[in-house]
Design a protein around this motif. Structure first.
Motif, PDB file in Angstrom:
ATOM      1  N   UNK A 133       0.994  -1.111   0.107  1.00  0.00           N
ATOM      2  CA  UNK A 133       0.306  -0.045  -0.057  1.00  0.00           C
ATOM      3  C   UNK A 133       1.583   1.369   0.425  1.00  0.00           C
ATOM      4  N   UNK A 134       1.176   1.694  -0.645  1.00  0.00           N
ATOM      5  CA  UNK A 134       1.444   3.165  -1.604  1.00  0.00           C
ATOM      6  C   UNK A 134       0.450   4.216  -0.909  1.00  0.00           C
ATOM      7  N   UNK A 135      -0.791   4.519  -1.307  1.00  0.00           N
ATOM      8  CA  UNK A 135      -0.809   5.264  -1.092  1.00  0.00           C
ATOM      9  C   UNK A 135      -3.317   4.486  -0.710  1.00  0.00           C
ATOM     10  N   UNK A 136      -4.534   6.344  -0.022  1.00  0.00           N
ATOM     11  CA  UNK A 136      -5.029   5.528  -0.308  1.00  0.00           C
ATOM     12  C   UNK A 136      -5.402   7.478  -0.763  1.00  0.00           C
ATOM     13  N   UNK A 137      -6.192   6.984  -1.431  1.00  0.00           N
ATOM     14  CA  UNK A 137      -7.453   8.183  -2.491  1.00  0.00           C
ATOM     15  C   UNK A 137      -8.858   7.963  -2.067  1.00  0.00           C
ATOM     16  N   UNK A 138      -8.807   9.458  -1.478  1.00  0.00           N
ATOM     17  CA  UNK A 138     -10.248   9.317  -0.721  1.00  0.00           C
ATOM     18  C   UNK A 138     -11.156  11.031  -1.222  1.00  0.00           C
ATOM     19  N   UNK A 139     -12.474  10.457  -1.543  1.00  0.00           N
ATOM     20  CA  UNK A 139     -13.213  12.087  -2.511  1.00  0.00           C
ATOM     21  C   UNK A 139     -14.099  12.341  -0.706  1.00  0.00           C
ATOM     22  N   UNK A 140     -13.333  13.508  -0.580  1.00  0.00           N
ATOM     23  CA  UNK A 140     -13.981  14.469   0.658  1.00  0.00           C
ATOM     24  C   UNK A 140     -14.448  15.833   0.407  1.00  0.00           C
TER      25      UNK A 140
END
Ligand SMILES: Cc1ncc(COP(=O)(O)O)c(C=O)c1O
Length: 370
Positions: A133-140
């Motif tokens: 896991x290199x990142x988390x994409x989250x739309x907020x």
């Protein structure tokens, strides 16, 4: 055809934007603008500080819209074999782009509540984390989920990011459009997150100028140089000058749109909930009522295809926003005006083509099938 599909807001931009762009061309701001317009970068830093994160122009990169903001952030961080976690359902521009860098998107389902709302699921997120896991994409706020992540949920995400050493790609496209009464909470302000979060924003939705292609990325001082070095088109200089005037003097336009969006959402949510077999929670943010249509006996794809064919209304099936957790729901974009609107659109307001008419057509379709 009435389209409630793409998130391209109907509003006509105020004249002062056209004047600012025109004036920039007249005075010769038509040349290279390496690194972005300094005044605009300062204005963006000032704009974002209203959320409680003091930044400076050196941490800002100008892009040609939200998609490029996401792409540039990924370009700075991702390598082949990396994994990026995304919620399901989530905006496809964020979930599909990691593949360009040889990285893989791993989905963590949001939890569908009884009322049809997709909520944060801490366990699903934990289960999606791996050594890659290199990142988390989250739309907020989320699109299409309408989910707003407040301080408590951001803290859970931040703790996981710190513990497992990954970056949070925080897509903050809809921060001006939150319906819970709460202010947007910027995850970059949490302990240990300043150099672990890349914020992507755009004028696209904030200022209803999807076709003007202007956005930006904000990152902490250690990350910002990597993001800035990643290739990208940026926005043309005259458009950047229009953006500056919009951010500096145009906030009333945002407030007017906000009021109008909420009226549309409240109206559409009520109409949809009155239809047999349809459950539609009010989104917490963004402008996409996301209705559970499983009670009609149709899949979301059958619903959308039938609706288009039989009534000439376009909407988007929820199953396409990830691996299918959103299946059973349909996204309705609030880009059509109500008939009592006083705000101008870029198209003529014609009888039979307003939001009320779209809802009448949807109701007729549902009644004939459900
Ligand atoms: C969450 C989110 N991020 C980014 C974008 C992309 O915006 P742009 O049109 O500026 O590329 C969108 C567009 O719908 C969006 O919904």
């Amino acid at each position: 055809m009435i389209s409630l599909a793409a998130g391209d807001p109907n509003f006509l931009l105020p004249d002062y934007i056209a004047n600012a762009v025109n004036n920039a061309i007249k005075i010769g701001q038509t040349h290279y603008c390496f690194g972005g317009d300094p005044e605009l970068k300062a204005e963006i830093a000032k704009y974002y500080s209203k959320y409680g994160y003091e930044t400076n122009p050196g941490q800002v990169a100008i892009t040609a819209g939200g998609s490029e903001s996401i792409f540039k952030s990924y370009a700075a961080i991702l390598d082949e074999g990396d994994e990026v976690i995304a919620f399901d359902p989530a905006y496809s521009g964020g979930t599909m782009a990691p593949a360009y860098f040889g990285a893989k998107t791993v989905y963590a389902n949001l939890k569908k509540r009884d009322d049809g709302f997709f909520d944060f699921d801490e366990e699903a997120l934990k289960n999606a984390i791996s050594s890659k896991t290199k990142g988390l994409y989250v739309e907020n706020p989320g699109n299409p989920s309408g989910k707003v992540y407040g301080k408590k949920e951001c803290k859970v995400i931040a703790d996981l990011a710190n513990d497992h050493d990954f970056i949070v790609f925080s897509d903050e496209t809809y921060t001006e459009y939150i319906w819970t009464g709460a202010d947007h909470f910027p995850i970059i302000t949490l302990p240990g997150m300043e150099n672990r979060v890349i914020v992507a924003q755009a004028m696209t939705k904030m200022f209803a100028w999807a076709g003007m292609r202007t956005g930006w990325v904000i990152a902490g001082p250690e990350l910002a140089p990597y993001v800035q070095r990643a290739p990208g088109a940026g926005a043309s200089w005259p458009i950047q000058r229009g953006c500056l005037v919009g951010l500096r003097d145009g906030y009333q336009f945002v407030l007017d749109m906000r009021k109008e969006y909420e009226e549309r959402i409240d109206y559409a949510v009520k109409r949809l909930n009155d239809m047999p077999g349809v459950k539609c929670p009010k989104p917490e943010g963004a402008f996409y009522p996301f209705a559970d249509v499983t009670g009609t006996g149709m899949t979301c794809t059958e619903f959308v295809q039938g609706l288009q064919k039989e009534t000439k209304v376009r909407a988007v099936p929820g199953g396409g926003y990830g691996k299918g957790a959103g299946a059973g729901s349909v996204r309705f974009s609030m880009i059509r005006p109500l008939s009592n609107t006083t705000m101008l659109s870029w198209f003529e307001h014609k009888e039979g083509m307003m939001l009320e008419d779209a809802m009448d057509r949807i109701e007729k379709f549902v009644l004939s099938h459900a």
